[in-house]
Write a protein that holds these residues in place. Structure first.
Motif, short mmCIF file in Angstrom:
data_model
loop_
_atom_site.label_atom_id
_atom_site.label_comp_id
_atom_site.label_asym_id
_atom_site.label_seq_id
_atom_site.Cartn_x
_atom_site.Cartn_y
_atom_site.Cartn_z
N ASN A 254 0.83 -1.21 0.00
CA ASN A 254 0.00 0.00 0.00
C ASN A 254 0.87 1.26 0.00
O ASN A 254 1.17 1.84 1.05
N THR A 255 1.24 1.70 -1.17
CA THR A 255 2.08 2.89 -1.27
C THR A 255 1.25 4.15 -1.51
O THR A 255 1.81 5.25 -1.57
N PRO A 382 12.16 10.79 8.13
CA PRO A 382 12.23 9.47 8.79
C PRO A 382 10.87 8.83 9.09
O PRO A 382 10.73 7.62 8.96
N HIS A 383 9.86 9.66 9.45
CA HIS A 383 8.59 9.03 9.82
C HIS A 383 7.81 8.51 8.60
O HIS A 383 6.75 7.94 8.75
N PHE A 384 8.36 8.71 7.40
CA PHE A 384 7.74 8.09 6.22
C PHE A 384 8.37 6.74 5.89
O PHE A 384 8.08 6.15 4.86
N PRO A 389 13.39 -3.47 6.28
CA PRO A 389 14.53 -2.56 6.36
C PRO A 389 14.80 -1.89 5.01
O PRO A 389 14.34 -2.39 3.99
N VAL A 390 15.54 -0.76 5.03
CA VAL A 390 15.81 -0.08 3.78
C VAL A 390 17.30 -0.10 3.45
O VAL A 390 18.14 -0.26 4.32
N ASN A 410 9.11 3.73 -0.09
CA ASN A 410 8.88 4.82 0.86
C ASN A 410 8.84 6.19 0.15
O ASN A 410 8.10 7.08 0.56
N THR A 411 9.62 6.32 -0.91
CA THR A 411 9.56 7.59 -1.66
C THR A 411 8.19 7.73 -2.35
O THR A 411 7.70 8.84 -2.53
#
Ligand SMILES: [Zn+2]
Length: 515
Positions: A254-255, A382-384, A389-390, A410-411
């Motif tokens: 779910n992006t 950071p909260h996005f 892990p990235v 995340n972007t």
């Protein structure tokens, strides 16, 4: 020890120029051509007689041709020639680092990327590995190039050697006439991997092209604003956003948590015209796909009395001639808080900017950089960090595919948030008919087929690099959208004109998405 001394002695002895050129050509071959032959082996049937012929001819011709050029350079230019060779080996080492790390090809488009990259982006490529490449493949050979003692060559000797080499190269070319087709088919890739010719040829080509583009843009015929209805278009140009990672397009993660719940949001399948920024952005802004530089959308509308604002955290757009061109540095001065370090900076004071305008028709263009690699994890607050892990390394192939895709996703989550915020701002402008159009400049490879980033020549680019999102929101009661199976970046120009009720001789109803 004895052997080492012998080698050192040999290296410091006087040497014939022919041998010197051959040694350098061999070094150039061994150090910098693994990607070249890797490509050749992957695109040839190596077990067939034909395959073996091509490969051996390529190796021999490359060795002799490079030795010939190095020979000429040093004979004709002496010290300057040696310095030129040092420059070649140094740039080669860096180019091969990028080729090995990102699987790029040094063609004209890639040179454009390099020269349009500002320092912030360059520094995100920095790693220890690049220093090792530079030291072992660039600096050590350079010391030899400078230190070697070369015997003087008589003019007669020079003429004989050069003619022999030239004759040999010509014979090789004609002997391989049957393979021209294969070489021609892959000339772009082969040329982009042959050192030092990839950049030596493509840097001048890039500048010639740029010079052509810098000539005055061709003005479009005047346009007319048809009515007084207040209307605003926010055009968001995405960076390296690829369609398949948007859950709006069916991605399994779910992006798009916000856009998926927003009313009046529509998405279309679309492809970009190219796989790199300068070309993609140009296609979004021009009225017809062309190598010429026609007046682009912001310039055209600004000249015809539309309020136009360009806000950017990116680069690589065609020349813009408008009053409100707001660079990242300019916006930074007006912005306070953590979000100013990310693409939300483009939204700062957005609504006030619209309300402050005395014009009825407004075009706001936001040129984002949200999904630009390789450091995806640094492009959102950071909260996005929704998916973990990235990947935090600049050497993409060091991360697992999952870490890399998490960072990239995340972007997209952050993009979702930015677009949502724009829509929320526009909703508050009751007097205006408004729309938000989001189109990416190109897609992105995330390790599929062992490719990363973007910039592959369009003819061989994988779909990840050109399948882009095209997302549209319209305010309640403003417009409806036509049904389209598929859109191009060329639909932007005409749709914006239509939404702002602008009459123009170049307007093309077929490329308009609004009813
Ligand atoms: Zn781009």
């Amino acid at each position: 020890m004895k052997l080492l001394n012998l080698i050192l002695k040999k290296l410091t002895d006087e040497i014939k120029l022919t041998y010197f050129a051959l040694i350098l050509s061999a070094l150039n071959f061994i150090l910098f051509h693994y990607p070249f032959y890797d490509f050749v082996f992957n695109n040839l049937d190596c077990k067939s007689l034909n395959g073996i012929t091509i490969i051996s001819s390529l190796v021999v011709t490359m060795l002799i041709a490079n030795a010939f050029v190095f020979y000429l350079i040093v004979y004709l230019m002496r010290t300057v020639g040696r310095i030129l060779l040092v420059v070649f080996f140094t740039i080669n080492s860096i180019a091969v680092y990028f080729i090995n790390t990102y699987h790029i090809i040094v063609d004209e488009g890639m040179i454009g990327n390099v020269f349009n990259t500002n320092y912030a982006e360059t520094s995100s490529f920095f790693s220890l590995k690049i220093l090792l490449y530079l030291f072992f493949m660039g600096i050590i050979p350079s010391i030899y190039i400078i230190k070697a003692k070369i015997k003087k060559v008589a003019v007669k000797r020079f003429l004989i050697t050069s003619s022999a080499a030239l004759l040999f190269i010509i014979i090789m070319i004609f002997a391989n006439a049957g393979n021209w087709l294969w070489i021609d088919k892959y000339s772009g890739q082969l040329g982009g991997l042959a050192m030092p010719w990839s950049y030596s040829v493509n840097i001048p080509r890039f500048y010639i092209q740029k010079h052509k583009q810098n000539r005055k843009e061709i003005l479009l015929p005047d346009a007319k604003i048809k009515d007084r209805q207040k209307a605003v278009v926010v055009l968001v140009i995405g960076e390296s956003a690829r369609k398949q990672n948007f859950s709006l397009y069916g991605y399994h993660k779910n992006t798009n948590p916000l856009l998926s719940k927003t009313e009046n949001v529509f998405h279309f399948d679309a492809t970009s015209c190219a796989t790199y920024t300068t070309a993609g952005v140009k296609c979004i802004l021009e009225h017809t796909s062309s190598n010429e530089l026609y007046e682009i959308l912001p310039n055209y509308l600004y000249r015809n009395k539309v309020e136009v604002v360009w806000r950017t955290s990116n680069w690589g757009e065609p020349p813009i001639h408008i009053e409100h061109y707001q660079s990242h540095d300019y916006l930074k001065q007006l912005c306070e808080g953590e979000e100013c370090d990310y693409d939300e900076i483009l939204l700062n004071g957005l609504k006030d900017q619209i309300l402050a305008s005395s014009q009825n028709k407004i075009l706001l263009i936001l040129h984002t950089s949200t999904s630009h690699g390789p450091t995806y994890s640094k492009k959102y607050p950071p909260h996005f960090e929704t998916f973990k892990p990235v990947c935090n390394s600049v050497e993409l192939s060091k991360c697992t595919q999952e870490e890399l895709i998490n960072a990239y996703d995340n972007t997209i989550v952050y993009t979702d948030y930015i677009l949502h915020r724009i829509i929320e701002s526009l909703k508050e402008l009751n007097e205006y008919q408004s729309t938000m159009i989001f189109v990416s400049d190109h897609g992105e490879s995330l390790g599929e087929k062992n490719l990363y980033m973007h910039g592959m020549p369009m003819s061989i680019a994988p779909k990840e690099q050109y399948e882009i999102p095209f997302i549209v929101w319209v305010s309640d009661g403003s417009r409806k959208l036509k049904a389209f199976d598929h859109l191009s970046q060329g639909h932007v120009f005409h749709s914006v004109l239509n939404f702002l009720s602008i009459e123009s001789p170049v307007y093309n109803e077929e490329l308009n998405i609004f009813e």
